[in-house]
Design an enzyme around this catalytic site. Structure first.
Site, PDB file in Angstrom:
ATOM      1  N   TYR A 161     -12.977  -4.326  -3.040  1.00 49.84           N
ATOM      2  CA  TYR A 161     -14.069  -3.942  -3.946  1.00 49.84           C
ATOM      3  C   TYR A 161     -15.044  -5.077  -4.271  1.00 49.84           C
ATOM      4  O   TYR A 161     -16.256  -4.878  -4.255  1.00 49.84           O
ATOM      5  CB  TYR A 161     -13.542  -3.328  -5.254  1.00 49.84           C
ATOM      6  CG  TYR A 161     -14.648  -2.747  -6.126  1.00 49.84           C
ATOM      7  CD1 TYR A 161     -15.259  -1.548  -5.785  1.00 49.84           C
ATOM      8  CD2 TYR A 161     -15.100  -3.420  -7.252  1.00 49.84           C
ATOM      9  CE1 TYR A 161     -16.293  -1.035  -6.550  1.00 49.84           C
ATOM     10  CE2 TYR A 161     -16.124  -2.915  -8.019  1.00 49.84           C
ATOM     11  CZ  TYR A 161     -16.726  -1.716  -7.673  1.00 49.84           C
ATOM     12  OH  TYR A 161     -17.754  -1.225  -8.423  1.00 49.84           O
TER      13      TYR A 161
ATOM     14  N   ARG B  93      -9.155   0.201   4.250  1.00 54.01           N
ATOM     15  CA  ARG B  93      -8.854   0.488   2.850  1.00 54.01           C
ATOM     16  C   ARG B  93      -9.563  -0.471   1.893  1.00 54.01           C
ATOM     17  O   ARG B  93      -9.785  -0.135   0.733  1.00 54.01           O
ATOM     18  CB  ARG B  93      -7.334   0.446   2.609  1.00 54.01           C
ATOM     19  CG  ARG B  93      -6.590   1.503   3.405  1.00 54.01           C
ATOM     20  CD  ARG B  93      -5.130   1.632   2.972  1.00 54.01           C
ATOM     21  NE  ARG B  93      -5.018   2.383   1.745  1.00 54.01           N
ATOM     22  CZ  ARG B  93      -4.197   3.430   1.563  1.00 54.01           C
ATOM     23  NH1 ARG B  93      -3.443   3.869   2.560  1.00 54.01           N
ATOM     24  NH2 ARG B  93      -4.136   4.034   0.408  1.00 54.01           N
TER      25      ARG B  93
ATOM     26  N   LYS C 155      -0.218  -9.496   8.404  1.00 58.73           N
ATOM     27  CA  LYS C 155      -0.048  -8.098   8.778  1.00 58.73           C
ATOM     28  C   LYS C 155      -1.437  -7.612   9.148  1.00 58.73           C
ATOM     29  O   LYS C 155      -2.289  -7.420   8.280  1.00 58.73           O
ATOM     30  CB  LYS C 155       0.528  -7.288   7.615  1.00 58.73           C
ATOM     31  CG  LYS C 155       0.636  -5.791   7.900  1.00 58.73           C
ATOM     32  CD  LYS C 155       1.108  -5.007   6.678  1.00 58.73           C
ATOM     33  CE  LYS C 155       1.138  -3.505   6.975  1.00 58.73           C
ATOM     34  NZ  LYS C 155       1.561  -2.712   5.797  1.00 58.73           N
TER      35      LYS C 155
ATOM     36  N   ILE D 122       5.023  -4.308  10.466  1.00 59.54           N
ATOM     37  CA  ILE D 122       5.353  -3.874   9.104  1.00 59.54           C
ATOM     38  C   ILE D 122       4.928  -2.416   9.056  1.00 59.54           C
ATOM     39  O   ILE D 122       3.746  -2.100   9.053  1.00 59.54           O
ATOM     40  CB  ILE D 122       4.656  -4.736   8.043  1.00 59.54           C
ATOM     41  CG1 ILE D 122       5.094  -6.200   8.206  1.00 59.54           C
ATOM     42  CG2 ILE D 122       5.008  -4.237   6.634  1.00 59.54           C
ATOM     43  CD1 ILE D 122       4.453  -7.175   7.225  1.00 59.54           C
TER      44      ILE D 122
ATOM     45  N   TYR E 131      -2.566  -9.776   4.439  1.00 58.47           N
ATOM     46  CA  TYR E 131      -2.627  -8.362   4.823  1.00 58.47           C
ATOM     47  C   TYR E 131      -4.082  -7.969   4.987  1.00 58.47           C
ATOM     48  O   TYR E 131      -4.837  -7.955   4.021  1.00 58.47           O
ATOM     49  CB  TYR E 131      -1.927  -7.513   3.760  1.00 58.47           C
ATOM     50  CG  TYR E 131      -1.895  -6.026   4.044  1.00 58.47           C
ATOM     51  CD1 TYR E 131      -2.106  -5.503   5.315  1.00 58.47           C
ATOM     52  CD2 TYR E 131      -1.646  -5.122   3.010  1.00 58.47           C
ATOM     53  CE1 TYR E 131      -2.070  -4.138   5.552  1.00 58.47           C
ATOM     54  CE2 TYR E 131      -1.601  -3.754   3.238  1.00 58.47           C
ATOM     55  CZ  TYR E 131      -1.823  -3.275   4.496  1.00 58.47           C
ATOM     56  OH  TYR E 131      -1.792  -1.916   4.743  1.00 58.47           O
TER      57      TYR E 131
ATOM     58  N   THR F 266       0.830  -1.204   0.000  1.00 59.08           N
ATOM     59  CA  THR F 266       0.000   0.000   0.000  1.00 59.08           C
ATOM     60  C   THR F 266       0.861   1.249   0.000  1.00 59.08           C
ATOM     61  O   THR F 266       0.640   2.172  -0.798  1.00 59.08           O
ATOM     62  CB  THR F 266      -0.912   0.011   1.244  1.00 59.08           C
ATOM     63  OG1 THR F 266      -1.702  -1.175   1.241  1.00 59.08           O
ATOM     64  CG2 THR F 266      -1.825   1.225   1.229  1.00 59.08           C
TER      65      THR F 266
END
Length: 295
Positions: free
Chosen positions: A111, A142, A165, A207, A137, A48
């Protein structure tokens, strides 16, 4: 227990761009040198913070190859390879493996709004077809999608899925995941501000976005906790709090790229649709960096 990719602090490295908006691989090399010289424990590229969603497949591979070549095996290189298209995620994963990456970082498919069953099938499809260890992740803010503890338990059954993560901001959920998965899934904090709380309940590292500008401090925070120096670790967590707040005053990686530029690493601004930082937040960021003696 599965193999551990790293313990301590990894940097979620930015992707530097030139004025013409092309990737700056020479500056990427300088950033990697800075990280290694300041004791970072691993380097994650094309995530990201690395603006992976705006990189071409060619750029994606070049960045991983550059990182692998520059690191020279001194630290693991973790390659972001996630996508909301399972086929694309697999293609990126295989390219990262071929480029010499040590592990993959796979964000949840955004999405599409898949189910928890769809998440399992997505990740198993990729894990069945690559030999690299996979770090999941989870960043619901997000992606609009959250991995549940029970889903982690199922995902952890795959030998190639070794860690997550975790950036869901929910310590209770992290504890439940740890109780369900035990040694079959390692957990890294995906939020700088929750590094110490995550370590305290059994996490093995972070991270980190903040490590772009203060890699040694993030390394020392994790190291202090690992050595049982809890008061020292707590002091470091409090010390970075104001900086972390400024780094997330706007969408990541807008502020951290501005901070690096202020520090003498002209990494450029984010690619559209990311834009320049507001004047108000830029002034606040500069003030915090000066206070921390980073500029």
């Amino acid at each position: 227990m599965k193999n551990i990719v790293f313990k301590g602090a990894a940097v979620a490295l930015v992707t530097p761009f030139k004025e013409d908006n092309t990737t700056d691989l020479d500056l990427l090399g300088r950033l990697i040198d800075f990280q290694i010289e300041n004791d970072i424990d691993a380097i994650a590229v094309c995530g990201t913070t690395g603006e992976a969603s705006t990189l071409s497949k060619k750029e994606h591979r070049q960045i991983i190859e550059t990182a692998v070549k520059k690191a020279k095996g001194k630290v693991p290189i973790i390659a972001g390879a996630g996508s909301n298209n399972t086929g694309t995620a697999l293609s990126l994963s295989l390219a990262a493996e071929d480029a010499g990456a040590d592990a993959l970082l796979l964000v949840t498919p955004y999405y599409n709004k898949t189910t928890q069953t769809g998440l399992i099938e997505h990740y198993f499809y990729i894990a069945d077809r690559t030999s690299l260890p996979i770090i999941l992740y989870n960043v619901p803010s997000r992606t609009g999608l959250n991995i549940l503890p029970e889903t982690y338990q199922k995902l952890a059954e795959h030998p190639n899925i070794v860690a997550v993560k975790e950036a869901n901001g929910n310590i209770e959920s992290i504890i439940k995941t740890m109780n369900l998965c035990e040694d079959s899934l390692s957990i890294y904090s995906g939020e700088d501000g929750l590094t110490l709380p995550t370590l305290a309940v059994g996490g093995i590292g972070v991270i980190s976005v903040a490590a772009n500008i203060m890699p040694k401090k993030m390394h020392l925070l994790c190291e202090a906790f690992e050595k049982g120096k809890n008061a020292e670790a707590a002091a470091l967590q409090r010390e970075i709090s104001e900086i972390c707040s400024a780094l997330f005053s706007e969408t990541n990686p807008i502020p951290v790229k501005k901070a690096l530029t202020m520090m003498g690493y002209p990494v450029g601004k984010g690619r559209l649709p990311l834009c320049e930082m507001s004047e108000k937040n830029e002034k606040r960021l500069a003030s915090v960096l000066k206070k921390a003696k980073l500029i």
